[in-house]
Write a protein that holds these residues in place. Structure first.
Motif, PDB file in Angstrom:
ATOM      1  N   SER A  24       0.811  -1.233   0.000  1.00 48.64           N
ATOM      2  CA  SER A  24       0.000   0.000   0.000  1.00 48.64           C
ATOM      3  C   SER A  24       0.843   1.280   0.000  1.00 48.64           C
ATOM      4  N   ARG A  25       2.166   1.176   0.097  1.00 50.66           N
ATOM      5  CA  ARG A  25       3.012   2.379   0.150  1.00 50.66           C
ATOM      6  C   ARG A  25       2.896   3.195  -1.125  1.00 50.66           C
ATOM      7  N   ASP A  26       3.110   4.469  -0.959  1.00 54.15           N
ATOM      8  CA  ASP A  26       3.095   5.383  -2.106  1.00 54.15           C
ATOM      9  C   ASP A  26       4.559   5.756  -2.368  1.00 54.15           C
ATOM     10  N   GLY A  27       5.264   4.875  -3.095  1.00 58.05           N
ATOM     11  CA  GLY A  27       6.714   5.075  -3.267  1.00 58.05           C
ATOM     12  C   GLY A  27       7.396   4.884  -1.921  1.00 58.05           C
ATOM     13  N   TRP A  28       8.155   5.878  -1.473  1.00 57.35           N
ATOM     14  CA  TRP A  28       8.825   5.771  -0.171  1.00 57.35           C
ATOM     15  C   TRP A  28       7.968   6.349   0.948  1.00 57.35           C
ATOM     16  N   ARG A  29       6.848   6.965   0.563  1.00 55.02           N
ATOM     17  CA  ARG A  29       5.973   7.559   1.581  1.00 55.02           C
ATOM     18  C   ARG A  29       4.940   6.544   2.071  1.00 55.02           C
ATOM     19  N   PRO A  30       4.461   6.719   3.308  1.00 52.66           N
ATOM     20  CA  PRO A  30       3.366   5.850   3.766  1.00 52.66           C
ATOM     21  C   PRO A  30       2.095   6.103   2.977  1.00 52.66           C
ATOM     22  N   ALA A  31       1.203   5.123   2.971  1.00 52.16           N
ATOM     23  CA  ALA A  31      -0.024   5.244   2.181  1.00 52.16           C
ATOM     24  C   ALA A  31      -0.900   6.363   2.735  1.00 52.16           C
ATOM     25  N   PRO A  32      -1.573   7.113   1.866  1.00 53.34           N
ATOM     26  CA  PRO A  32      -2.524   8.122   2.357  1.00 53.34           C
ATOM     27  C   PRO A  32      -3.706   7.443   3.062  1.00 53.34           C
ATOM     28  N   PRO A  33      -4.386   8.132   3.984  1.00 56.44           N
ATOM     29  CA  PRO A  33      -5.442   7.490   4.789  1.00 56.44           C
ATOM     30  C   PRO A  33      -6.587   6.900   3.973  1.00 56.44           C
ATOM     31  N   ASP A  34      -6.824   7.426   2.748  1.00 55.94           N
ATOM     32  CA  ASP A  34      -7.976   6.919   1.992  1.00 55.94           C
ATOM     33  C   ASP A  34      -7.627   5.719   1.107  1.00 55.94           C
ATOM     34  N   ARG A  35      -6.399   5.205   1.189  1.00 55.93           N
ATOM     35  CA  ARG A  35      -6.053   4.009   0.389  1.00 55.93           C
ATOM     36  C   ARG A  35      -6.467   2.761   1.179  1.00 55.93           C
ATOM     37  N   LEU A  36      -7.491   2.079   0.678  1.00 55.72           N
ATOM     38  CA  LEU A  36      -8.143   1.028   1.485  1.00 55.72           C
ATOM     39  C   LEU A  36      -7.298  -0.220   1.688  1.00 55.72           C
ATOM     40  N   VAL A  37      -6.379  -0.501   0.749  1.00 58.33           N
ATOM     41  CA  VAL A  37      -5.619  -1.745   0.838  1.00 58.33           C
ATOM     42  C   VAL A  37      -4.821  -1.835   2.149  1.00 58.33           C
ATOM     43  N   GLN A  38      -4.443  -0.697   2.695  1.00 61.31           N
ATOM     44  CA  GLN A  38      -3.641  -0.704   3.936  1.00 61.31           C
ATOM     45  C   GLN A  38      -4.439  -1.218   5.139  1.00 61.31           C
ATOM     46  N   TYR A  39      -5.765  -1.269   5.003  1.00 62.43           N
ATOM     47  CA  TYR A  39      -6.590  -1.707   6.138  1.00 62.43           C
ATOM     48  C   TYR A  39      -6.892  -3.213   6.107  1.00 62.43           C
ATOM     49  N   LEU A  40      -6.272  -3.912   5.169  1.00 63.66           N
ATOM     50  CA  LEU A  40      -6.542  -5.349   5.064  1.00 63.66           C
ATOM     51  C   LEU A  40      -5.863  -6.165   6.159  1.00 63.66           C
ATOM     52  N   SER A  41      -4.742  -5.695   6.663  1.00 62.95           N
ATOM     53  CA  SER A  41      -4.058  -6.458   7.724  1.00 62.95           C
ATOM     54  C   SER A  41      -4.764  -6.218   9.065  1.00 62.95           C
ATOM     55  N   ILE A  42      -4.411  -7.037  10.071  1.00 64.67           N
ATOM     56  CA  ILE A  42      -5.051  -6.880  11.390  1.00 64.67           C
ATOM     57  C   ILE A  42      -4.716  -5.498  11.949  1.00 64.67           C
ATOM     58  N   GLN A  43      -3.420  -5.160  11.903  1.00 61.79           N
ATOM     59  CA  GLN A  43      -2.996  -3.860  12.411  1.00 61.79           C
ATOM     60  C   GLN A  43      -3.637  -2.724  11.610  1.00 61.79           C
ATOM     61  N   GLY A  44      -3.675  -2.916  10.274  1.00 64.51           N
ATOM     62  CA  GLY A  44      -4.272  -1.897   9.413  1.00 64.51           C
ATOM     63  C   GLY A  44      -5.749  -1.708   9.715  1.00 64.51           C
ATOM     64  N   CYS A  45      -6.446  -2.820   9.924  1.00 65.58           N
ATOM     65  CA  CYS A  45      -7.878  -2.759  10.229  1.00 65.58           C
ATOM     66  C   CYS A  45      -8.110  -1.998  11.539  1.00 65.58           C
ATOM     67  N   ILE A  46      -7.256  -2.279  12.523  1.00 64.23           N
ATOM     68  CA  ILE A  46      -7.399  -1.594  13.820  1.00 64.23           C
ATOM     69  C   ILE A  46      -7.102  -0.098  13.650  1.00 64.23           C
ATOM     70  N   ASP A  47      -6.084   0.251  12.834  1.00 66.12           N
ATOM     71  CA  ASP A  47      -5.781   1.668  12.565  1.00 66.12           C
ATOM     72  C   ASP A  47      -6.978   2.355  11.906  1.00 66.12           C
ATOM     73  N   GLY A  48      -7.555   1.638  10.916  1.00 64.82           N
ATOM     74  CA  GLY A  48      -8.699   2.212  10.205  1.00 64.82           C
ATOM     75  C   GLY A  48      -9.881   2.433  11.132  1.00 64.82           C
ATOM     76  N   LEU A  49     -10.138   1.440  11.990  1.00 69.01           N
ATOM     77  CA  LEU A  49     -11.260   1.579  12.933  1.00 69.01           C
ATOM     78  C   LEU A  49     -11.026   2.745  13.881  1.00 69.01           C
ATOM     79  N   SER A  50      -9.784   2.903  14.327  1.00 62.29           N
ATOM     80  CA  SER A  50      -9.507   4.000  15.261  1.00 62.29           C
ATOM     81  C   SER A  50      -9.771   5.354  14.589  1.00 62.29           C
ATOM     82  N   LYS A  51      -9.416   5.467  13.305  1.00 67.41           N
ATOM     83  CA  LYS A  51      -9.675   6.733  12.576  1.00 67.41           C
ATOM     84  C   LYS A  51     -11.172   6.955  12.411  1.00 67.41           C
ATOM     85  N   LEU A  52     -11.881   5.873  12.063  1.00 68.27           N
ATOM     86  CA  LEU A  52     -13.341   6.008  11.878  1.00 68.27           C
ATOM     87  C   LEU A  52     -14.022   6.402  13.183  1.00 68.27           C
ATOM     88  N   ILE A  53     -13.639   5.731  14.264  1.00 70.74           N
ATOM     89  CA  ILE A  53     -14.344   5.932  15.530  1.00 70.74           C
ATOM     90  C   ILE A  53     -14.032   7.316  16.109  1.00 70.74           C
TER      91      ILE A  53
END
Lengths: 304, 318
Positions: free
Chosen positions: B236-265
Motif C-alpha cells: 500500500s506504500r506510495d513510493g517511499w511515503r506511507p499510504a494516504p489514509p484513503d487508500r483502502l488496501v492498507q486496512y486489510l491487515s489486522i494492524q491496518g484494520c485496527i488503525d482504520g477503525l480507530s480513525k473512523l471511531i
C-alpha cells in the motif's frame, strides 16, 4: 426398572459401523459393559451422552430421548472418561467446584460439595495441589470426583482402574461398589478387566462388533444346567478326554494336563465315572474339584 | 470404606462440615442454564488475574497514557498538545486519544497472546473439552464463554488507560470546552476498545482451537499479525511515503484494520502526531464500510474456525 432403553440403534463413522442395530435395556444398579476392543462400548456411552447422533434407531436415558434431550441427560449424568483429562492450571478443589458450577450449582454450594466429594474419593489431603502434579491413581480419583460433584443419578465410568496399582485399584473398586449400592446412584462401568466388573457389578452386557451378545445378572449368567468339574492329570491323556466325551461330558477347556468338563446333571455319580475312566485309560488323577463358571468363561463364550 | 481411611474421622473432627465422608446426593439449588457460559468465562479470567505478564502489559499501556497526561500537564493545555494547523479544533481532544492509542496497539496484541493463545489450546492438550462438554453445556456456551473471557481480558487493558486519561481531561479541561467539543469521546474510547478486543479475541480463540499448545498458537497469530502486516504495508506504500489514509488496501491487515477503525471511531483521518509528517493537502477520511467489513470478516473467520474445531469427541470417519 431400567435406566436406559435402546432400540435398533445404529451409529456409523462414515462407512464404518460402530454400533449395529443394537437393542438393549439397561437395568438400574451397577452394570458392566464388556467387550473386546472395537466392540462399540465407548461409542455406546458417547451416544447415550448425546455426543454422537445415531444414524438409525432411538434410545432413552433416565426417560429422556438421546437424540433431542442431550443437555437434560448430561444434567443428570456424570462421566468419568477413560483418557487423562483435567482443566489446566487449577488445583483439584477448584477444578471439581468448576465442574459443579458448569452443572448449574451456585459457586458456594459447588465449592462446599467439591470438598465433600474429594474427601469421599480419598483426595482430601491433596485437594489444594495442582491436578497436573497428581499421580495416575490420584487423577483417576479426581475424574471420579468431578463426575459425582453435581449428584448425578447415573455415572458412566470408562475404564476406571486404568493405570492403578493393586492397592489403588482395590480402593477405586470399593468406591464404585459403595456409590452404586444403596446411594441412589446407578453406574455403568465399561472395562476390559473382568475381575473389576465381577467385583463391582450386579449385571453385565457383553458386546461384540457393535451388538449385544450376552446380557444378564452375573448370578444368572454363572448358573448352568450342567455340572462342571476341573480334572488335573499327571500328564495329558487324549483317550481319557475322548472316553468322557463318549459318556456325554462336554469338554470346555483343555490346557496341558488340566481339563474342564461339563456333565449333564442326569449323569449320577460323576466322581465314580471320572475315576473309572481314568483307571481304564491309564491316566493318573492329581486333582478333581467342582468348577465354577467365571465371568471370563461367560465373556469368552460370548465373543467366540 | 472411605470413612475408615480418613484421618480426620479418626481424630474425631466431627464438627467439620466434611467430617461425614459417606456419599450424599446433591439436592441443593441449580442455576438457570442460560448464563452457564459465564462460568467458562470466569475460568478464563481467574488465572489471567494472577498472570504477571498480563498486568505488566496493562502497566505499559497505562504508562503510555500517563505520558499523554504529562504532556498535557507540562504544555499547559490540550490546545498545545496537537498541531493546531492540521487538526480540526472540534476534534483536538480526540486527536490526543487517537495518537496515544496508536502507541498501545502492539501491547494489546501481546495481551491477546497472553490471554487468548492458551484459552482453548490448553484445553485441547489436557483433554478438558471432554470435561466441559460432558456437562450440560453446548458448544455455543463453551465458545461464547471462552470468547467472552478473552474479550474482557483484552478490553480491560484497552479501555482502562484511556478512560483514566479521559477522567483527567474531564477534571482539568472541563472549562476549556472538553465536554462541549467532544461529548461522545468516552463512548468513542469504549467503542474502539470493544472493536479491537473483539478482533483480537475472535482471531486468537480461532487459532487456539486448532492448536494443542499455547506457544504454537502464539507463533501462528504472530506470524499472521506481522507477516500480513508487513506485506500489506509494502503493497500500500506510495513510493517511499506511507499510504494516504484513503487508500483502502492498507486496512486489510489486522494492524491496518485496527488503525482504520480507530480513525473512523475518532472521526479523524490521521493522528495529531502523524499529521505533521503528511503532505501538504488535507488528508481524506477512509471509507467506513470497507473497514467495517474487514473487521467483521476477521471476527467471523475467527469464531467460525473455533466453532468448527470444538467437539466433545474426535470422530474419525472411516
Amino acid at each position: 426398572m431400567s435406566i436406559a432403553r435402546i432400540a435398533n440403534l445404529t451409529v456409523r463413522y462414515g462407512s464404518k459401523t460402530a454400533v449395529n442395530d443394537l437393542t438393549v435395556e439397561i437395568p438400574d444398579g451397577c452394570t458392566g459393559l464388556l467387550g473386546p476392543n472395537g466392540a462399540g462400548k465407548t461409542t455406546l456411552l458417547k451416544t447415550l451422552l448425546g455426543f454422537l447422533i445415531p444414524t438409525e434407531g432411538s434410545g432413552e436415558v433416565l426417560g429422556m430421548n438421546i437424540a433431542t434431550q442431550g443437555l437434560a441427560i448430561r444434567q443428570r449424568i456424570g462421566l468419568m472418561p477413560e483418557m487423562d483429562c483435567h482443566i489446566p492450571g487449577m488445583n483439584a478443589v477448584t477444578f471439581v467446584a468448576l465442574s459443579g458450577e458448569l452443572c448449574g450449582m451456585p459457586s458456594k454450594n459447588a465449592m462446599s460439595r467439591a470438598h465433600e466429594v474429594l474427601e469421599y474419593c480419598g483426595l482430601g489431603e491433596a485437594r489444594y495441589r495442582n491436578a497436573e502434579t497428581y499421580s495416575t491413581g490420584m487423577k483417576q480419583r479426581l475424574k471420579l470426583a468431578q463426575a459425582l460433584v453435581h449428584g448425578p443419578k447415573l455415572v458412566f465410568l470408562d475404564e476406571p482402574t486404568n493405570g492403578l496399582d493393586p492397592a489403588g485399584r482395590d480402593e477405586m473398586l470399593a468406591l464404585i461398589r459403595d456409590i452404586s449400592h444403596g446411594k441412589g446412584v446407578n453406574v455403568i462401568v465399561s472395562s476390559h478387566l473382568l475381575p473389576d466388573i465381577e467385583r463391582t457389578c450386579d449385571g453385565v452386557i457383553v458386546m461384540r462388533s457393535g451388538r449385544v451378545v450376552q446380557q444378564g445378572t452375573i448370578t444368572e449368567l454363572r448358573s448352568t444346567t450342567e455340572v462342571q468339574v476341573d480334572v488335573e492329570l499327571r500328564e495329558p491323556v487324549p483317550a481319557f478326554a475322548q472316553r468322557l466325551s463318549d459318556m456325554g461330558a462336554r469338554p470346555i477347556r483343555e490346557q496341558g494336563s488340566s481339563y474342564r468338563f461339563a456333565f449333564p446333571a442326569t449323569l449320577g455319580n460323576l466322581g465314580q465315572a471320572v475315576f473309572i475312566t481314568a483307571k481304564e485309560t491309564g491316566a493318573q488323577v492329581r486333582g478333581f474339584r467342582p468348577a465354577q463358571r467365571s465371568l471370563e468363561d461367560i465373556f469368552m463364550e460370548a465373543i467366540e | 470404606m472411605a470413612n475408615q481411611q480418613n484421618p480426620a474421622t479418626e481424630m474425631g473432627a466431627s464438627v467439620s462440615p466434611i467430617a461425614d465422608l459417606t456419599y450424599r446426593n446433591y439436592d441443593g439449588p441449580l442455576l438457570n442454564r442460560a448464563a452457564r457460559w459465564w462460568v467458562v468465562s470466569l475460568a478464563v479470567l481467574r488465572p489471567m488475574m494472577k498472570n504477571k505478564g498480563y498486568w505488566a502489559m496493562g502497566g505499559l499501556c497505562l504508562l503510555i497514557y500517563i505520558g499523554a497526561l504529562m504532556q498535557l500537564y507540562f504544555t499547559g493545555g490540550i490546545q498545545d498538545a496537537v498541531n493546531p494547523g492540521q487538526i480540526d479544533k472540534s476534534h483536538k481532544y480526540a486527536s490526543v486519544f487517537l495518537s496515544y492509542f496508536g502507541f498501545t496497539t502492539l501491547f494489546l496484541y501481546v495481551v491477546a497472546l497472553i490471554v487468548g493463545a492458551g484459552s482453548i489450546a490448553a484445553d485441547n492438550k489436557a483433554n478438558a473439552m471432554m470435561i466441559y462438554l460432558s456437562k450440560p453445556l453446548t458448544k455455543g456456551d463453551y465458545l461464547l464463554g471462552k470468547w467472552m473471557g478473552v474479550f474482557l481480558g483484552i478490553f480491560l487493558i484497552a479501555a482502562a488507560p484511556p478512560l483514566a486519561l479521559w477522567v483527567y481531561c474531564a477534571g482539568s479541561y472541563a472549562g476549556q470546552g472538553f465536554f462541549s467539543n467532544e461529548p461522545l469521546l468516552i463512548f468513542r474510547v469504549l467503542l474502539l476498545a470493544a472493536f479491537v478486543s473483539a478482533i483480537h479475541a475472535s482471531l486468537i480463540v480461532g487459532i487456539s482451537a486448532w492448536c494443542k499448545a499455547q506457544r504454537i498458537a502464539s507463533v501462528i497469530y504472530s506470524g499472521i499479525y506481522f507477516i500480513l502486516g508487513t506485506i500489506i504495508v509494502q503493497v500500500s506504500r506510495d513510493g517511499w511515503r506511507p499510504a494516504p489514509p484513503d487508500r483502502l488496501v492498507q486496512y486489510l491487515s489486522i494492524q491496518g484494520c485496527i488503525d482504520g477503525l480507530s480513525k473512523l471511531i475518532y472521526d479523524l483521518p490521521t493522528s495529531g502526531f502523524a499529521s505533521s509528517f503528511q503532505r501538504g493537502e488535507a488528508p481524506k477520511m477512509p471509507s467506513a464500510l470497507p473497514i467495517l467489513l474487514i473487521a467483521a470478516v476477521y471476527i467471523v473467520i475467527g469464531i467460525a474456525a473455533a466453532r468448527a474445531k470444538i467437539k466433545a469427541v474426535e470422530v474419525v470417519k472411516g
